[in-house]
Design an enzyme around this catalytic site. Structure first.
Site, PDB file in Angstrom:
ATOM      1  N   THR A 298     -10.006  -5.214   3.511  1.00 11.05           N
ATOM      2  CA  THR A 298      -9.101  -4.385   2.187  1.00 11.05           C
ATOM      3  C   THR A 298     -10.071  -5.217   1.534  1.00 11.05           C
ATOM      4  OG1 THR A 298      -6.414  -4.769   2.823  1.00 11.05           O
ATOM      5  CG2 THR A 298      -6.930  -3.980   0.634  1.00 11.05           C
TER       6      THR A 298
ATOM      7  N   ASP B 169      -8.896  -0.005   1.469  1.00  9.00           N
ATOM      8  CA  ASP B 169      -8.263  -0.035   1.952  1.00  9.00           C
ATOM      9  C   ASP B 169      -9.212  -0.455   3.614  1.00  9.00           C
ATOM     10  OD1 ASP B 169      -6.174  -1.253   3.815  1.00  9.00           O
ATOM     11  OD2 ASP B 169      -5.288   0.765   4.252  1.00  9.00           O
TER      12      ASP B 169
ATOM     13  N   LYS C  95      -4.964  -1.878   9.764  1.00  9.94           N
ATOM     14  CA  LYS C  95      -5.503  -1.833   8.748  1.00  9.94           C
ATOM     15  C   LYS C  95      -5.940  -3.583   7.826  1.00  9.94           C
ATOM     16  CE  LYS C  95      -3.830   1.473   7.202  1.00  9.94           C
ATOM     17  NZ  LYS C  95      -4.572   2.808   5.736  1.00  9.94           N
TER      18      LYS C  95
ATOM     19  N   ASP D 203       0.910  -1.486  -0.182  1.00  8.38           N
ATOM     20  CA  ASP D 203      -0.327  -0.042  -0.319  1.00  8.38           C
ATOM     21  C   ASP D 203       0.909   0.786   0.217  1.00  8.38           C
ATOM     22  OD1 ASP D 203      -2.346   1.490   0.325  1.00  8.38           O
ATOM     23  OD2 ASP D 203      -2.717   1.132   1.989  1.00  8.38           O
TER      24      ASP D 203
ATOM     25  N   ARG E   3      -8.872   4.138  13.100  1.00  8.67           N
ATOM     26  CA  ARG E   3      -8.013   4.442  13.417  1.00  8.67           C
ATOM     27  C   ARG E   3      -7.700   4.962  14.602  1.00  8.67           C
ATOM     28  NH1 ARG E   3      -6.683   6.388   7.996  1.00  8.67           N
ATOM     29  NH2 ARG E   3      -7.834   6.215   6.920  1.00  8.67           N
TER      30      ARG E   3
ATOM     31  N   GLU F  61     -10.572   3.912   3.442  1.00 12.06           N
ATOM     32  CA  GLU F  61     -10.045   4.787   2.078  1.00 12.06           C
ATOM     33  C   GLU F  61      -9.504   4.726   0.991  1.00 12.06           C
ATOM     34  OE1 GLU F  61      -5.569   3.621   3.733  1.00 12.06           O
ATOM     35  OE2 GLU F  61      -5.629   5.877   5.062  1.00 12.06           O
TER      36      GLU F  61
ATOM     37  N   HIS G 160      -3.620  13.786   1.199  1.00  4.73           N
ATOM     38  CA  HIS G 160      -4.224  12.883   1.892  1.00  4.73           C
ATOM     39  C   HIS G 160      -3.293  13.077   3.190  1.00  4.73           C
ATOM     40  CE1 HIS G 160      -5.438   9.499   3.880  1.00  4.73           C
ATOM     41  NE2 HIS G 160      -4.270   8.739   3.487  1.00  4.73           N
TER      42      HIS G 160
ATOM     43  N   GLN H 206      -4.808   2.195  15.097  1.00  2.00           N
ATOM     44  CA  GLN H 206      -3.321   2.773  14.181  1.00  2.00           C
ATOM     45  C   GLN H 206      -3.003   3.492  14.747  1.00  2.00           C
ATOM     46  OE1 GLN H 206      -4.329   4.724  10.035  1.00  2.00           O
ATOM     47  NE2 GLN H 206      -3.126   4.478  10.049  1.00  2.00           N
TER      48      GLN H 206
ATOM     49  N   GLU I 259     -10.592  12.523   7.008  1.00  2.17           N
ATOM     50  CA  GLU I 259     -10.344  13.770   6.555  1.00  2.17           C
ATOM     51  C   GLU I 259     -11.614  14.965   6.226  1.00  2.17           C
ATOM     52  OE1 GLU I 259      -7.192  13.689   3.022  1.00  2.17           O
ATOM     53  OE2 GLU I 259      -7.958  11.480   3.449  1.00  2.17           O
TER      54      GLU I 259
ATOM     55  N   GLU J 229      -8.759   3.988  -2.662  1.00  2.15           N
ATOM     56  CA  GLU J 229      -7.630   3.929  -2.866  1.00  2.15           C
ATOM     57  C   GLU J 229      -8.015   3.716  -4.981  1.00  2.15           C
ATOM     58  OE1 GLU J 229      -4.716   2.141  -0.923  1.00  2.15           O
ATOM     59  OE2 GLU J 229      -5.121   3.193   0.353  1.00  2.15           O
TER      60      GLU J 229
END
Lengths: 369, 369
Positions: free
Chosen positions: B225, B201, B221, B99, B205, B167, B106, B208, B327, B169
């Site tokens: 996925t 993904d 994570k 990844d 948080r 996420e 970002h 993490q 975000e 992606e």
């Protein structure tokens, strides 16, 4: 046949994959200086395979039955193929590779070198076994040469690594998968893990230092990870379990089962160009393998047959007990082209004897291009 | 047969793996609301397979020939299986999953939230495409429910994640392997990469934030996925290439070929419970996919058939162009149990039309136990 005294007797019986004279790969068990050809000596089709994975997938009961069967074969006059006549291969196809960081001494030593002036151990370190994913596709068998990696050594500075290092580790090989969404309890290690391998996590310290914040090591590690040809079954390590150094301040959460977690009393030797430079004691590791597996899956991540998780560098408290050159030479000396590194491992056997685990050898080749 | 106007016409022809009524899995190509059964319509044995990997391993020339053959089939009266009658599966077996972190917006947004008061972009960020290895074994196909992960949310605090995020992606799928020790040049992207998938993904948080220093994201994570069912060949994206935003301060090293590196002008929609909450523009990504592959292998790491590398979260400069809820809501709102997220992707087609790439859907289930 009498039990060989070289650590590969009937109390050991590690598994590997071999071929003879360009013939097909198949599964064998090492006995003394020979290999028992399980594809020929048993009727399990899983042994006529190029990797241990089909056998690993059969699960703990079959592993145990097979071990009994192989012990009987080893005690009989079953012919072995001479080690001198075989080529040994990567013993299993690696699914996911996870690398932990389970030695307090190593983490502290590296913290001091990589983050001078800061607290060497980070706040999370004694709460959980810190780990990360490595590259499964570049796990290679012992004896594979390692090309010196190139990459960014700093801003605008591209070239061959000048700080190529080793990390002496122990690897744990998963046989039985777990379903996605369900954590594996710390008590279930032996239901999932088949055995252990020796492991050298080659590391380019300059690439690693420049790249690793914030997402962790990547190219500094991904060029090669060497493992031993032989996988020692957990069942052969019954006499090797020992207490962990202690986990009371802080006490880790219940899912890590700190009251029952145990370690392994393995001896490791790091040999560079024929000279033993360090003797890391695996018994000094802070986190146990059952804790690593429980942590790896506490979020519901599944494990698969062929998963490999490694301990991280094994370093004891003394200066000559470290598992990396970074620690041994305080960052002032690393590997030269042509250097050969051999990691050797041994464990207590059942009757006061010792098992010799598979060694991990590799020679550094010059950078290409 | 006229070209369907839904983005799945003869200019697109993405590959997937399907089955009908419990029958065997095989390879198909989507055309409109149907699937061309390549196992039945061609004589390639690689299509009678449960994954795309055997086909991916055949290499670029065969991919191209096959695309021509499928275009002819699509233009003929070849029968398709109705999408309504098929079950779609994980399209390929993931070898290694990497990844990246290729969006400047970002990385800056996350830097501000995770490391307040410090420079948001770290010193290495514009010199190399920062990346790390993720868990290949927990890559799941679109439509798979995601169990809310549990784990350590902080010191002594274990429980279900309270900050479950997405996420958005783009993933790149490797077909042709490279040998260990030899870097893949930036110009060789299309020799190795077969195509692209949509990718979510999923990220916890709180797990993490507590675990990620110093070795990077792990359990935050590794629980899931999600990727799209359909793999869009690079050949279908000829009209989608665009200039990168610019790499002059600093200019990255030559192996990243900043003078020729390009990006992709894909549009992305993030839909939560039926409402589009953000529209990240892939064209805003700082690093191009050829640079990711060159970086991934500059140290000699090999790639294998089935390798997956992802872009990292796609976030543009505007508040409604971000690819994560972290975000979008400034860390104040995350996913609830029962929430359904769908990521949609589209790309310019050859004649001014648009391709609809495979969507990525998933619903959050409550934590177990």
């Amino acid at each position: 046949m009498s039990a060989p005294a070289d650590g590969f007797g009937v109390d050991h019986l590690p598994y590997g994959v071999f071929s003879v004279a360009g013939g097909p790969r198949r599964v064998g068990v090492r006995l003394g200086d020979g290999v028992l050809d399980l594809a020929a000596l048993t009727d399990r089709p899983e042994f006529a395979a190029a990797s241990l994975n089909p056998f690993l997938a059969l699960g703990r009961e079959v592993w145990h039955e097979t071990r009994e069967q192989v012990r009987a074969l080893a005690g009989s006059d079953a012919a072995t193929v001479s080690l001198a006549d075989v080529v040994l291969h990567l013993p299993f196809e690696v699914a996911d590779y996870v690398d932990f960081y389970a030695s307090e001494h190593h983490a502290s030593n590296v913290g001091r070198l990589f983050r001078p002036g800061q607290e060497p151990l980070l706040p999370n370190w004694k709460h959980l076994p810190v780990g990360y994913h490595g590259r499964a596709g570049t796990v290679v068998p012992s004896g594979t040469d390692v090309v010196r990696p190139s990459g960014q050594r700093g801003a605008g500075d591209v070239g061959p690594s000048r700080r190529l290092d080793i990390e002496a580790e122990l690897g744990f090989v998963v046989g039985t998968p777990s379903p996605l969404g369900d954590p594996v309890p710390a008590g279930a290690l032996a239901d999932h893990v088949f055995g252990v391998v020796g492991l050298n996590d080659w590391s380019a310290r300059d690439l690693q230092a420049w790249e690793y914040v914030p997402l962790g090591p990547f190219l500094g590690k991904s060029f090669a990870t060497s493992i031993s040809h032989w996988v020692t079954p957990l069942e052969a390590l019954d006499a090797a379990w020992c207490d962990l150094p202690g986990q009371t301040d802080p006490r880790p959460p219940d899912y890590l089962d700190p009251d029952h977690a145990r370690g392994l009393d393995l001896a490791v030797e790091v040999e560079v160009n024929g000279e033993v430079v360090a003797r890391p004691p695996y018994a000094s590791m802070y986190w146990g393998p059952a804790q690593m597996l429980a942590h790896l899956t506490v979020n519901g991540a599944s494990v698969r047959t062929g998963d490999l998780f490694a301990s991280g560098t094994i370093s004891g408290p003394e200066p000559d007990q470290v598992g990396s050159l970074l620690e041994l030479h305080r960052g002032e000396r690393f590997l030269d082209d042509g250097d050969t590194v051999v990691l050797r491992y041994s464990a207590p056997g059942v009757d006061g004897g010792r098992l010799t685990l598979g060694e991990v050898a590799g020679t550094v080749l010059p950078a290409r291009g």
